[in-house]
Design an enzyme around this catalytic site. Structure first.
Site, short mmCIF file in Angstrom:
data_model
loop_
_atom_site.label_atom_id
_atom_site.label_comp_id
_atom_site.label_asym_id
_atom_site.label_seq_id
_atom_site.Cartn_x
_atom_site.Cartn_y
_atom_site.Cartn_z
N TYR A 101 0.96 -1.29 -0.15
CA TYR A 101 -0.14 -0.12 -0.04
C TYR A 101 0.96 1.11 -0.13
O TYR A 101 1.90 1.33 0.83
CB TYR A 101 -0.84 -0.10 1.26
CG TYR A 101 -1.53 1.36 1.36
CD1 TYR A 101 -2.94 1.47 0.61
CD2 TYR A 101 -1.16 2.47 2.07
CE1 TYR A 101 -3.42 2.71 0.84
CE2 TYR A 101 -1.58 3.83 2.08
CZ TYR A 101 -3.09 3.82 1.73
OH TYR A 101 -3.69 4.86 1.60
N GLU A 195 -3.73 7.36 -3.90
CA GLU A 195 -3.75 6.13 -3.18
C GLU A 195 -3.38 5.19 -4.33
O GLU A 195 -4.00 4.92 -5.36
CB GLU A 195 -4.71 5.89 -2.35
CG GLU A 195 -4.64 4.50 -1.80
CD GLU A 195 -6.12 4.27 -0.97
OE1 GLU A 195 -6.06 4.51 0.29
OE2 GLU A 195 -6.96 3.66 -1.52
#
Length: 402
Positions: A101, A195
């Site tokens: 991530y 993101e």
């Protein structure tokens, strides 16, 4: 404003972030053509602005163009969490060895961007924060200096990137370039969030952004008219879309007192004092500077479309806008929108006495007040069906002025 995955990834790619080859399809036939051009297994991904697409059947692997066509047909027929799937992204399938991530948000408390990374990619970062917060590493970015290479390196080492690699420096450099590109995209497009989840390490040792998400600050869209066109109107409630197009800031809530206010801070104070007197606001609505009849009418129509509304409170501060102009705008709006619930108006500021007189002498049964506390008390009482003095002043036995 939220962007679809394919929009987000293309913006990231413009700043050097590697993404899979792929394109968007609106029909099964287009999906087949794209799969043929890519030549190999593909991932068919629904483009809707909600999480949990995979669990809902909105992300599937297809090994052949025929299968891609059938899968796209199935996905385009779905509704995921109430949103129809109108487009699918056909991406070249990646040989995934590790999922990471990587994201960046504007940290309001620190007043600067914060970049986060975790070795637990491919799952919701909120869940990681809840179950294993130590797996998330963060760096705070000085907006005058930008992301520094040592910060990206600290993140890469912190999440154990390339721990088993014979050439970790190559992974670190690639990660640094991606982190820098993500930060540049956030800055360039006035983003509040950017993101990549997951950022994957492939079997060939390359880093690839196979998913992407970006949220833009609406206040910066005037600088990016091309991005404003990317808005997905399916994601908005009809009332909020109408409000946005009319230049109003509107959010529907669950209470029974409709609120029409000029100024975001005053709107928040109005909502608070309604709660203080035992009721709940039905909406946040800031009509902004000036109170033209057309804008007031649109705002009133939005409020009255909510069947939970039992009374409406106008709380207008006449600074640049004169209260008598606001009063005339309210009466003109009533010609278009015929309210069937009690209306309480509190006008204060420039020409407030003239404005109040216009409302009190009209043919409409308006309740007026001189203070915010008095107006809120009257609105709450009227919503409960209690008798209310229509003239200015506090309710009997309820002193207090704001």
């Amino acid at each position: 404003m939220k962007l679809h995955e394919y929009h987000s990834k293309r913006l990231f790619a413009a700043h050097g972030v590697p993404i899979p080859r792929g394109d968007v399809a609106t029909t099964p036939q287009e999906a087949r053509r794209i799969a043929e051009e890519l030549g190999g297994p593909v991932v068919v991904k629904s483009q809707v602005l909600v999480g949990g697409r995979g669990k809902a059947g909105g992300i599937r692997l297809a090994h052949t163009p025929d299968e891609a066509e059938q899968v796209a047909d199935d996905i385009l027929a779905l509704e995921i969490k109430g949103l129809p799937v109108r487009k699918v992204l056909i991406d070249e399938a990646a040989d995934i060895q590790q999922e990471i991530y990587l994201g960046i948000v504007v940290d309001r408390a620190r007043r600067r961007p914060t970049m986060m990374a975790s070795s637990e990619g491919g799952v919701e970062i909120e869940e990681v924060a809840r179950t294993n917060p130590g797996a998330i590493k963060k760096v705070s970015i000085d907006p005058f200096l930008g992301l520094r290479s040592y910060q990206a390196l600290a993140l890469a080492k912190g999440i154990g990137l390339a721990a088993d690699s014979e050439h970790p420096s190559e992974h670190f450099r690639a990660f640094g370039r991606i982190a820098q590109g993500l930060y540049e995209a956030l800055q360039a497009y006035d983003g509040s969030l950017a993101e990549i989840n997951p950022l994957v390490v492939t079997g060939a040792g390359e880093l690839l952004a196979v998913d992407g998400k970006m949220v833009l600050d609406d206040n910066g869209l005037f600088r990016h008219p091309d991005l404003a066109k990317m808005r997905d109107v399916d994601e908005e409630a009809p009332a909020e879309r109408e409000a946005r197009e009319a230049g109003l800031s509107y959010v529907k809530l669950d209470g029974e007192i409709g609120c029409m206010v000029n100024g975001a801070g005053l709107a928040m104070a109005t909502m608070d004092i309604i709660k203080h007197f035992g009721a709940a606001p039905a909406n946040f609505l800031d009509i902004g500077g000036g109170a033209k009849a057309e804008r007031v009418a649109t705002a009133l129509r939005l409020i009255l479309a909510d069947h939970n509304v039992k009374a409406v409170l106008f709380n207008i501060f006449g600074g640049i806008t004169r209260c008598d102009e606001v009063a005339r705008g309210i009466l003109a709006a009533f010609e278009e929108v015929r309210p069937a619930v009690p209306l309480v108006a509190r006008l204060v500021g420039t020409n407030e006495e003239e404005g109040r007189a216009i409302l009190e002498n009209s043919d409409y049964q308006l309740i007026t007040a001189t203070t915010l506390a008095g107006a809120a008390q009257k609105a709450v009482a009227a919503a409960r069906g209690e008798s209310v003095d229509p003239h200015p002043g506090p309710l009997p036995g309820r002193e207090g002025a704001v």
